[in-house]
Design a protein around this motif. Structure first.
Motif, mmCIF file in Angstrom:
data_model
loop_
_atom_site.group_PDB
_atom_site.id
_atom_site.type_symbol
_atom_site.label_atom_id
_atom_site.label_comp_id
_atom_site.label_asym_id
_atom_site.label_seq_id
_atom_site.Cartn_x
_atom_site.Cartn_y
_atom_site.Cartn_z
ATOM 1 N N HIS A 99 46.157 36.191 40.155
ATOM 2 C CA HIS A 99 46.631 36.586 41.481
ATOM 3 C C HIS A 99 47.540 37.820 41.364
ATOM 4 O O HIS A 99 47.374 38.800 42.092
ATOM 5 N N ARG A 120 45.562 40.927 40.224
ATOM 6 C CA ARG A 120 44.690 41.479 41.256
ATOM 7 C C ARG A 120 45.492 42.142 42.358
ATOM 8 O O ARG A 120 45.109 43.161 42.911
ATOM 9 N N GLN A 121 46.639 41.555 42.649
ATOM 10 C CA GLN A 121 47.422 42.108 43.738
ATOM 11 C C GLN A 121 48.208 43.353 43.335
ATOM 12 O O GLN A 121 48.257 44.329 44.068
ATOM 13 N N TYR A 122 48.804 43.314 42.143
ATOM 14 C CA TYR A 122 49.724 44.401 41.769
ATOM 15 C C TYR A 122 49.105 45.400 40.791
ATOM 16 O O TYR A 122 49.720 46.405 40.457
#
Ligand SMILES: Cc1cc2nc3c(=O)[nH]c(=O)nc-3n(C[C@H](O)[C@H](O)[C@H](O)COP(=O)(O)OP(=O)(O)OC[C@H]3O[C@@H](n4cnc5c(N)ncnc54)[C@H](O)[C@@H]3O)c2cc1C
Ligand SMILES: Cc1cc2nc3c(=O)[nH]c(=O)nc-3n(C[C@H](O)[C@H](O)[C@H](O)COP(=O)(O)OP(=O)(O)OC[C@H]3O[C@@H](n4cnc5c(N)ncnc54)[C@H](O)[C@@H]3O)c2cc1C
Ligand SMILES: Nc1ncnc2c1ncn2[C@@H]1O[C@H](COP(=O)(O)O)[C@@H](O)[C@H]1O
Lengths: 371, 277, 448
Positions: free
Chosen positions: A105, A108-110
């Motif tokens: 997570h 993928r986000q940062y």
């Protein structure tokens, strides 16, 4: 989940043609147990700081666990610009699924361009899972890290039983991932004045979806953690029997170290396998390695030659171990080792006079060096 | 009945690989090919479970045709079937591409001979030396993974539960999980058996099942072999042997000798680093 | 194990199934030749070898002869792993720092070659693989610990594996010089120290061009050198053979002499390596292997009976070595083949008693094995009677001294020189009479 088996996710692979350009910065995944971080995590931050500066990109850390808020701040003190932090009951013990889901997570986000883990048992377990999910390339067990002008991570690792080094690159995927050995890199000086951003992340998996349960952790008492040891006093066939290890243990205690062994000592049943150093044992990099009654066969030396300082004590002046030792003593270990233990103890007591009678002016010399 | 898959790899015995001092290249000639020894510990554990509960043990290996020898060795020890996944297209695979193919094969093994409950991998290989294929396979199969296992404490074949001891740097973790599960084996797990004579005789005539890319109609060719491998080897080099000026210490008494050594050590940065000072 | 063999056989399915027509113990040249012969004729054969693979631990000097293997496998040299075709054989008689040498070099040895140098690790694997391809079942890394006998007949073997009994109509013993199994049958005793010599050998790597220059060779040509003398006065023979890019260098010394002189065999080899003639040949080489092995030297007089009910014995296990001509593998192959042929006959007749297997004894007796060994049967006695110091120390030295004297141009009359040379030799032999006696004995020993 155990009842109804999911369809295997065999073909996990990337969506075609990804634009990697918004992947920036280095992420270090911090490993902890009971809210105490593994040293390798800070060491990796130290090494990554240098690389992040070169890339002119942020240095990030990910802290996962329960009651680990303090570690998020510590990560900043050790060099992180940005810390992702997730604190939750079900994350108390490391378990592959919830941890990897959370890492995925964050990644993928940062979108960090490089993700690093300690090459510990846990670090390798986690990294292996994440790299497959992303998917991306993963280089195991690195001992050198650097970045080049093309922003590529040059991850170098020993190959073929430490006989060679190889630099591994991952050009087509991001992030570039590696696990790196403990004790190789230098942590930055802890600095409480450093500031950074701390970002809280929600856990990604409820307890009832996690099949694995950690029943208990049994801290090793007689087992030994050679990989993390800073001082190792090792014994070989020259010890002649299990009793010899008592003598070594005394010296190890005086030096604040642990006891290691060559393979024959393990094979003879004098000591358990977790003490064995070498090709078929542990690879160690302590600050100080004292080899007692060890001849220095290559299968042993590949496992300890990168120690900062090596001392060899051996009866045989021709023993090959002397070739790689910084200091050599030709003599009977049963005389030399106890003498060393005694001398060390009295120095630590800060009571050189106590042994002064025995050692005379050697102490004076020692003190002049000391000061 | 439980169905256990053991992943093995035939590797050059890297302990016997030497470096040519002139060309700095590996001398692989005459280096025997062996079953990666951690994998044998995985096989042994599978066979012990088979001995106790009854199980089908299928061994899977991706490698060149000559790796059939490794599978025969496993059959000699007691495995029921050996599957060799062999195709030029698989060559040059890194851990990501390897785990893709091995996972596909295990999936197919499950379809052919019944659902798989446990997969054993070795802790790591002697040549690849990454320990990444196991977690990769678990992830692709969506199995739980238990790595670095040194003991199987308990196994319930009806509840499909397993409790193992995972080895960590600072201790041992007792972990319980549900099958299907992938376990990576440490040497401490057991002592691999020597094949009994009937097993040896069986293995002599045994021919492993061979699967090529054609046996996987849905395989994504972009994900196998060299093409499917994100990591590439940049350069390799032989590290300079550590040059040390060995200082031999002498003195006329052992106590003096001991102090001479300590003097030398105290003269370095060690006391500061180790907190002796 | 408390279960009797019979109940084991019927009780455990797999063992009952796995019955062999013949079991061969030892995958050396003798065993593989026997297994090949039988398997080719369609017999169900097990070939048991204790090494990890055939040849793994076997050594020999290094000369393989064409003839006997050709009888087994036509044009075998075209596929076998060989080193160099021997076109020159040299004999060196060493003094302390000198050598008297003889040699024969002949281009005719090329077409077809008479002999090759070789290495056992490769050769044994190849020959065993021929047997395997013919259908023999290889059982390696397995030690036969004893023979299983029923009513005085050999019916199988017991191995060191679990459930390790194996049954067959007959067993061919090809387990080499130490043949514990032969001993267990009582066909021969523990070898006496004067029946075996201990050989140590090094394989020394040298760049190919250098090797060819030093030994005066081109392409695949090879050369063998045998030497005597400089072995601390012990009965012994040294050898130096050229391989592709290695040299096989070794010495074999009688075990009784080693015992008497309390010298270790590798000390002899180390000393030999310092000899100026030899040092030059191996200079700059890197020792790649080191090994030791016994050689049966008893010859004809030590040969045991070769067959019995359910068994035959061949090769080194039956002392079939011609020490004078350093022939051994060829005798092993020939005897293995004959044993194999006899087994096929026994299989056809369904008779595995000595009545049929004795045919093997008779065939060996008519072959070159028996005849050559018989011819040299006196050699063993000669060594036994004569002082080793004389034969292997004083005489070679005296010959060198005499040669030195003879070739030295120092104004002394040639007549004087000749006298002096003869005197040197006579003294070394212990006087006129002894020199004469030695000559006669030696002649007899060699001429049967
Ligand atoms: C595939 C393989 C893997 C291997 N892996 C490993 C490995 O991981 N780790 C490992 O260690 N080995 C390993 N070995 C074994 C290795 O080759 C050596 O045999 C081993 O390291 C030798 O151990 P040693 O030095 O204790 O014993 P030795 O070589 O017997 O040396 C003992 C030494 O003690 C000295 N000594 C005796 N008494 C005294 C005394 N009273 N005081 C002082 N000195 C004394 C002697 O002079 C001698 O130098 C491996 C071997 C193989 C083939
Ligand atoms: C130094 C040296 C130099 C020589 N030079 C030459 C030469 O130049 N030319 C030449 O022709 N000959 C030479 N010979 C002789 C030659 O090597 C032998 O005569 C020949 O190898 C005999 O073959 P074999 O099959 O009878 O026995 P071996 O080659 O000894 O084979 C016996 C096999 O049986 C196996 N074995 C033994 N016991 C058991 C058991 N219980 N269970 C299972 N397996 C077992 C062994 O591992 C071995 O593989 C030399 C010998 C030596 C030692
Ligand atoms: N080619 C392969 N075929 C089957 N199993 C493999 C293969 N490569 C690796 N494995 C398994 O994965 C484990 C870890 O390998 P590695 O990641 O290469 O260290 C090994 O011990 C094997 O059990």
């Amino acid at each position: 989940m155990a009842e109804e088996r999911k369809k295997p996710a065999v073909g996990l692979q990337p969506e075609n043609e990804v634009d990697w350009s918004d992947y920036r910065g280095i992420l270090v995944v911090v490993e902890q147990r009971d809210s105490v971080a593994k040293k390798v995590s800070w060491q990796l931050l130290g090494e990554s700081k240098r690389m992040a500066d070169k890339l002119q990109a942020p240095l990030m850390a990910l802290v996962i666990g329960h009651h680990v808020e303090q570690l998020a701040h510590e990560a900043v003190y050790y060099g992180a610009d940005k810390v992702f932090y997730c604190d939750s009951e079900e994350l108390k013990d490391y378990r592959t699924r919830p941890y990897s889901k959370l890492c995925l997570h964050v990644i993928r986000q940062y979108k960090p361009e490089i993700v690093l883990f300690g090459a510990t048992y846990t670090g390798r377990d986690l990294a292996g899972a994440i790299a497959t999910h992303l998917p991306t390339g993963l280089t195991a067990d690195c001992t050198q890290l650097d970045v080049n002008e093309e922003r590529l991570l040059m991850a170098s690792r020993p190959a073929f039983s430490e006989k060679m080094l190889a630099t591994i690159l991952c050009k087509q995927f991001k992030p570039q991932m590696a696990t790196a050995r403990s004790g190789v890199f230098q942590a930055l000086q802890r600095d409480e004045t450093r500031t950074g951003e701390i970002i809280t992340v929600d856990p990604q998996m409820p307890e009832n979806e996690i099949a694995t349960q950690v029943l208990e952790f049994i801290e090793s008492t007689q087992g030994v953690n050679l990989e993390d040891a800073e001082v190792i006093v090792s014994g070989g066939r020259g010890l002649g029997g299990p009793a010899g290890f008592k003598v070594l243990q005394e010296l190890a205690d005086a030096l604040g170290g642990v006891v290691g062994a060559s393979r024959p000592a393990f094979e003879a049943g004098w000591i358990s396998h977790d003490h064995q150093v070498g090709q078929t044992g542990s690879t160690v990099r302590p600050k100080l390695y004292i080899a007692c009654g060890i001849s220095g066969a290559v299968q042993h030396t590949v496992g300890m030659q990168h120690s900062d300082y090596i001392v060899a004590i051996n009866k045989d002046p021709e023993a090959p171990i002397f070739k790689i030792a910084n200091y050599g003593i030709v003599g009977d270990l049963f005389e030399v080792v106890p003498a060393l233990a005694k001398a060390m103890k009295s120095r630590k007591k800060g009571n050189p006079q106590g042994v002064g009678a025995v050692i005379g002016d050697a102490v004076a010399a020692a003190q002049s060096v000391h000061n | 009945m439980l169905h256990i898959v053991v992943c093995i790899k035939q590797v050059p015995d890297s302990r016997e690989i030497r470096i040519d001092p002139k060309t700095n290249t590996l001398i692989r000639q005459g280096v025997p090919a062996i079953v990666n020894f951690y994998d044998l510990h995985g096989l042994e554990e599978a066979l012990r479970i088979k001995d106790e509960f009854g199980a089908r043990v299928t061994v899977v290996s991706m490698g060149p045709p000559s790796a059939d020898k490794a599978l025969k060795q496993c059959v000699a020890m007691g495995a029921d079937e050996g599957v060799l996944i062999s195709d030029r297209a698989f060559a040059g695979a890194d851990t990501l591409a390897t785990s893709y193919v091995v996972a596909l094969a295990i999936d197919k093994v499950g379809k052919e001979w019944g659902p798989v409950d446990i997969v054993f991998c070795g802790k790591q290989t002697l040549d690849g030396d990454t320990g990444q294929v196991g977690p990769g396979v678990a992830c692709r199969l969506d199995f739980d993974q238990l790595t670095y296992v040194e003991k199987v404490e308990h196994l319930d074949d009806s509840k499909k539960e397993i409790i193992v001891h995972r080895h960590l740097e600072d201790g041992v973790e007792r972990v319980k999980t549900k099958m299907p599960v992938l376990i990576t084996a440490l040497a401490e797990l057991n002592k691999p058996r020597r094949a009994a004579l009937p097993g040896v005789l069986k293995s002599v005539r045994y021919q492993p099942v061979v699967w090529t890319t054609n046996d996987f109609p849905d395989i994504d060719r972009a994900k196998i072999g060299l093409k499917g491998s994100p990591t590439i080897v940049g350069k390799t080099w032989v590290p300079e042997p550590k040059k040390v000026d060995t200082q031999m210490l002498t003195a006329d008494s052992t106590d003096k000798l001991a102090n001479e050594l300590l003097d030398s050590l105290f003269g370095t940065e060690l006391p500061a680093k180790l907190g002796w000072a | 194990m408390t279960v009797s063999h019979t109940s084991l056989r019927s009780g455990m399915g797999i063992l009952a199934e796995e019955r062999f027509d013949a079991i061969v113990v030892g995958a050396g040249p003798a065993g593989s030749a026997a297994a090949y012969t039988m398997a080719t004729a369609g017999l169900k054969v097990a070939l048991i070898e204790r090494g990890e693979f055939p040849g793994a631990k076997n050594i020999f000097g290094g000369v393989l002869y064409r003839k006997q293997l050709e009888d087994l496998i036509p044009e075998w040299w075209k596929e076998a792993p060989l080193e160099r075709a021997v076109i020159e054989q040299r004999m060196w008689i060493l003094g302390k720092e000198s050598a008297v040498t003889f040699s024969h070099r002949n281009e005719r040895y090329k077409e077809p070659p008479n002999a090759w140098t070789g290495l056992r690790v490769k050769f044994d694997q190849w020959l065993a693989s021929k047997a395997e391809k013919a259908g023999a079942v290889p059982i390696y890394e397995t030690v036969v610990t004893e023979l299983i006998r029923e009513n005085g007949r050999v019916v199988g073997v017991r191995t060191d594996r679990d459930q390790g009994d194996l049954y067959g109509d007959l067993v061919v013993l090809a387990d080499g010089v130490n043949s514990l199994l032969g001993k267990s049958l009582g066909v021969h005793k523990e070898w006496a120290p004067d029946e075996v010599s201990l050989a140590v050998k090094e394989v020394i790597a040298l760049p190919k061009e250098k090797l060819q220059d030093r030994f005066n060779l081109e392409d695949n040509e090879g050369c063998t050198i045998e030497f005597i003398g400089d072995t601390f006065g012990m009965a012994g023979l040294g050898f130096m053979y050229t391989n592709q890019d290695t040299i096989s260098l070794g010495v074999g010394v009688m075990v009784n002499d080693l015992k008497k002189k309390r010298i270790k065999p590798y000390e002899v080899l180390d000393a030999v390596k310092q000899h100026p003639s030899i040092r030059r040949m191996i200079q700059g080489g890197e020792v790649k292997e080191y090994s030791g092995h016994l050689i049966p030297e008893g010859g004809f007089t030590s040969m045991p009976p070769l067959s019995g009910d359910g068994w035959m014995i061949c090769g080194d296990a039956a002392q079939m070595v011609n020490a004078v001509h350093r022939e051994g593998t060829n005798l092993a192959v020939a005897s293995g083949k004959m044993a194999g042929e006899t087994a096929v006959l026994a299989h056809q007749r369904g008779d595995y008693s000595i009545k049929t297997l004795g045919e093997y004894d008779r065939n060996v007796k008519e072959s070159f094995i028996h005849n050559d060994l018989k011819k040299y049967r006196g050699i063993h006695g000669l060594f036994k009677e004569m002082n080793s110091d004389t034969l292997f120390g004083n005489l070679p030295q005296a010959l060198n001294d005499a040669a030195y004297e003879w070739l030295l141009v120092d104004g002394v009359f040639k007549k004087e020189k000749q006298k002096k040379a003869i005197r040197t030799l006579r003294n070394a032999a212990g006087g006129n009479i002894d020199l004469l006696r030695l000559g006669i004995k030696g002649w007899r020993a060699i001429n049967g």
